[in-house]
Design a protein around this motif. Structure first.
Motif, PDB file in Angstrom:
ATOM      1  N   TYR A 184      35.027  37.011  17.297  1.00 18.96           N
ATOM      2  CA  TYR A 184      34.420  38.300  17.231  1.00 18.96           C
ATOM      3  C   TYR A 184      34.961  39.019  18.709  1.00 18.96           C
ATOM      4  CZ  TYR A 184      30.946  35.516  14.798  1.00 18.96           C
ATOM      5  OH  TYR A 184      30.277  34.829  14.039  1.00 18.96           O
ATOM      6  N   GLU A 185      34.991  40.227  18.438  1.00 21.41           N
ATOM      7  CA  GLU A 185      35.258  41.080  19.796  1.00 21.41           C
ATOM      8  C   GLU A 185      34.317  41.995  19.683  1.00 21.41           C
ATOM      9  OE1 GLU A 185      39.635  41.841  20.166  1.00 21.41           O
ATOM     10  OE2 GLU A 185      39.060  43.760  20.913  1.00 21.41           O
ATOM     11  N   ASN A 186      33.510  41.972  20.828  1.00 24.87           N
ATOM     12  CA  ASN A 186      32.361  42.856  20.775  1.00 24.87           C
ATOM     13  C   ASN A 186      31.413  42.636  19.776  1.00 24.87           C
ATOM     14  OD1 ASN A 186      33.403  44.149  23.381  1.00 24.87           O
ATOM     15  ND2 ASN A 186      34.687  45.303  22.111  1.00 24.87           N
ATOM     16  N   HIS A 322      26.600  41.580   7.417  1.00 26.83           N
ATOM     17  CA  HIS A 322      25.811  40.640   8.418  1.00 26.83           C
ATOM     18  C   HIS A 322      25.278  41.607   9.215  1.00 26.83           C
ATOM     19  CE1 HIS A 322      25.349  37.827  11.601  1.00 26.83           C
ATOM     20  NE2 HIS A 322      25.627  36.941  10.884  1.00 26.83           N
ATOM     21  N   PRO A 323      23.828  41.298   9.747  1.00 21.76           N
ATOM     22  CA  PRO A 323      23.197  42.097  10.509  1.00 21.76           C
ATOM     23  C   PRO A 323      23.678  42.436  11.982  1.00 21.76           C
ATOM     24  CG  PRO A 323      21.683  40.325   9.777  1.00 21.76           C
ATOM     25  CD  PRO A 323      22.969  40.271   9.179  1.00 21.76           C
ATOM     26  N   ASN A 324      24.286  41.247  12.298  1.00 20.14           N
ATOM     27  CA  ASN A 324      24.742  41.260  13.842  1.00 20.14           C
ATOM     28  C   ASN A 324      26.239  41.615  14.003  1.00 20.14           C
ATOM     29  OD1 ASN A 324      22.057  40.585  14.393  1.00 20.14           O
ATOM     30  ND2 ASN A 324      22.608  38.363  14.429  1.00 20.14           N
ATOM     31  N   TRP A 325      27.047  41.336  12.863  1.00 18.37           N
ATOM     32  CA  TRP A 325      28.617  41.289  13.210  1.00 18.37           C
ATOM     33  C   TRP A 325      29.144  42.213  12.127  1.00 18.37           C
ATOM     34  CZ3 TRP A 325      29.321  39.551  17.384  1.00 18.37           C
ATOM     35  CH2 TRP A 325      28.835  38.099  18.051  1.00 18.37           C
ATOM     36  N   LYS A 326      29.787  43.604  12.568  1.00 18.09           N
ATOM     37  CA  LYS A 326      30.484  43.983  11.872  1.00 18.09           C
ATOM     38  C   LYS A 326      31.680  43.728  11.165  1.00 18.09           C
ATOM     39  CE  LYS A 326      29.325  48.877  14.149  1.00 18.09           C
ATOM     40  NZ  LYS A 326      29.469  49.088  15.497  1.00 18.09           N
TER      41      LYS A 326
END
Ligand SMILES: Cc1cc2nc3c(=O)[nH]c(=O)nc-3n(C[C@H](O)[C@H](O)[C@H](O)COP(=O)(O)OP(=O)(O)OC[C@H]3O[C@@H](n4cnc5c(N)ncnc54)[C@H](O)[C@@H]3O)c2cc1C
Length: 376
Positions: A184-186, A322-326
């Motif tokens: 992930y990034e941000n 995903h609710p947290n990761w775009k």
């Protein structure tokens, strides 16, 4: 090897393959990452029934999704034939939901009236009509609900035709490659670590069937999914015993395939990834099937197999971001109806990822956060 793609799809079953097909056709550069081989799990174990009416007795988002998917099969079978030369063996001769007692007959008659609200072609066949239509059925069967629009396909061929058509439109396939974790990034996903190195992409779809929960866990989010094993067997009679699929209320079905085999399924064994086929499971199916069609006892034995269905707490698939990761998406949990739901799932996920999804309401019931309150 080039390791940057528009979309990475994790899982080469029917859901991942349909998504790959629809996205590649829209011009996206797609790769499918498959732990073992294409269509080696539930998608080749399935009997291939397109059982919208037989399986979904209530109106709701799943029925609406299934109706849309079922309507896609005519065109899909000719499109896939054109792009791949593969015949998915789409058969549209209907299904008989049989009643072995007067009590079941009375329930099914009520169901006919109710389900005619969305499929007016559904009818009730009394004893004489039923036995004229399927002469090998046991005389103990009192009548049946006839579902003329519930056909079937060859599920492994459909899954592989989706993949081949995706390749035709430029997709890449990497078998024997397991997805392990994400990068992930941000708040944005931008890659997946696999057993054969990192693959970069800003859009990744988890379509790993019953194994999707493990990948979701890796992403720090639990989905409420569990495996249900199904065992099946097949026989080949020396004459045609049935033309339509026979579906018993007690979860035994017989599907006459184009090569003359009859697929008979399926057991339901919860919370196991073990794929052993047991004498107990097959014996129970033989007992049920021969009660429906006594002449099956004389048919030649073909094979047994099993597969793991991806079930969810409410019986509906997870399809969404995903609710947290775009950029991280899931399309999994299609339980007993992944073959039926594969065309619409592939189309809607492709539209979601390309920003071309016009009707958001179709997917709104399948979002990933719906079970948060029930997860410890
Ligand atoms: C006995 C039986 C009968 C059925 N009959 C019917 C039917 O008649 N009609 C119907 O509509 N449906 C039926 N189903 C249900 C249907 O088979 C499933 O809903 C559907 O196949 C699910 O497809 P999938 O692509 O999500 O999963 P799968 O086909 O299981 O594919 C998932 C893929 O992901 C791969 N994978 C897992 N983890 C990873 C990882 N970490 N990295 C990379 N790859 C990974 C696996 O190897 C697998 O190939 C049946 C199922 C069974 C078991």
């Amino acid at each position: 090897m080039k390791n940057i793609f528009d979309v990475v799809i994790l899982g080469g079953g029917i859901i991942g393959s349909s998504i790959a097909y629809h996205l590649s056709k829209m011009g996206r550069k797609v790769v499918i990452i498959e732990k073992e081989q294409l269509a080696c799990q539930a998608s080749s174990a399935a009997a291939g029934m397109l059982a919208t009416q037989a399986e979904m007795e209530q109106d709701g988002p799943l029925l609406q999704l299934a109706l849309k998917s079922q309507a896609m099969f005519h065109l899909l079978s000719s499109e896939l034939l054109e792009y791949t030369g593969m015949d998915i063996e789409f058969v549209n001769k209907g299904m008989l939901k049989v009643a072995e007692t007067e009590e079941i007959a009375s329930d099914l008659k009520k169901q006919v009236t109710y389900q005619r609200n969305w499929d007016p072609a559904i009818t009730w066949l009394d004893f004489k009509e039923l036995h004229e239509m399927e002469v090998s059925l046991s005389p103990s069967i009192a009548g049946a609900m006839f579902l003329p629009n519930d056909g079937h396909v060859h599920s492994e061929k459909l899954s592989k035709a989706f993949t081949q058509a995706a390749v035709y439109f430029g997709a890449e396939i990497r078998e024997h490659t397991e997805a392990i974790s994400f990068i992930y990034e941000n708040d944005q996903v931008n890659g997946v670590k696999t057993t054969k190195g990192v693959i970069h992409s800003n859009q990744i779809v988890i379509a790993a069937g019953a194994w999707s929960a493990q990948l979701m866990q890796e992403s720090g989010f639990k989905i409420n999914m569990y495996p249900i094993k199904g065992e099946c067997f097949s026989v080949k009679p020396n004459k045609t015993l049935i033309n339509t699929t026979i579906f018993s209320d007690k979860r035994c079905y017989l599907v006459p395939k184009q090569n003359g085999e009859i697929y008979i399924g399926a057991t339901m064994i919860e919370h196991t990834f073990d794929q052993t086929v047991t004498p107990l499971g097959i014996a129970s199916l033989i007992q049920r099937a021969t009660q429906l069609i006594p002449e099956l006892n004389e048919a030649s034995w073909e094979r047994v197999w099993s597969g793991i269905r991806p079930q969810t707490a409410d019986g509906m698939p997870y399809i969404g971001e995903h609710p947290n990761w775009k950029g991280l998406y899931v399309a999994a949990g299609h339980f007993r109806n992944g073959i039926l739901l594969s065309p619409i799932t592939g189309k809607l996920v492709a539209e979601l990822l390309t920003g071309t999804l016009l009707d958001q309401t179709l997917l709104s019931a399948f979002h990933l956060e719906r079970h948060q309150e029930t997860i410890v």
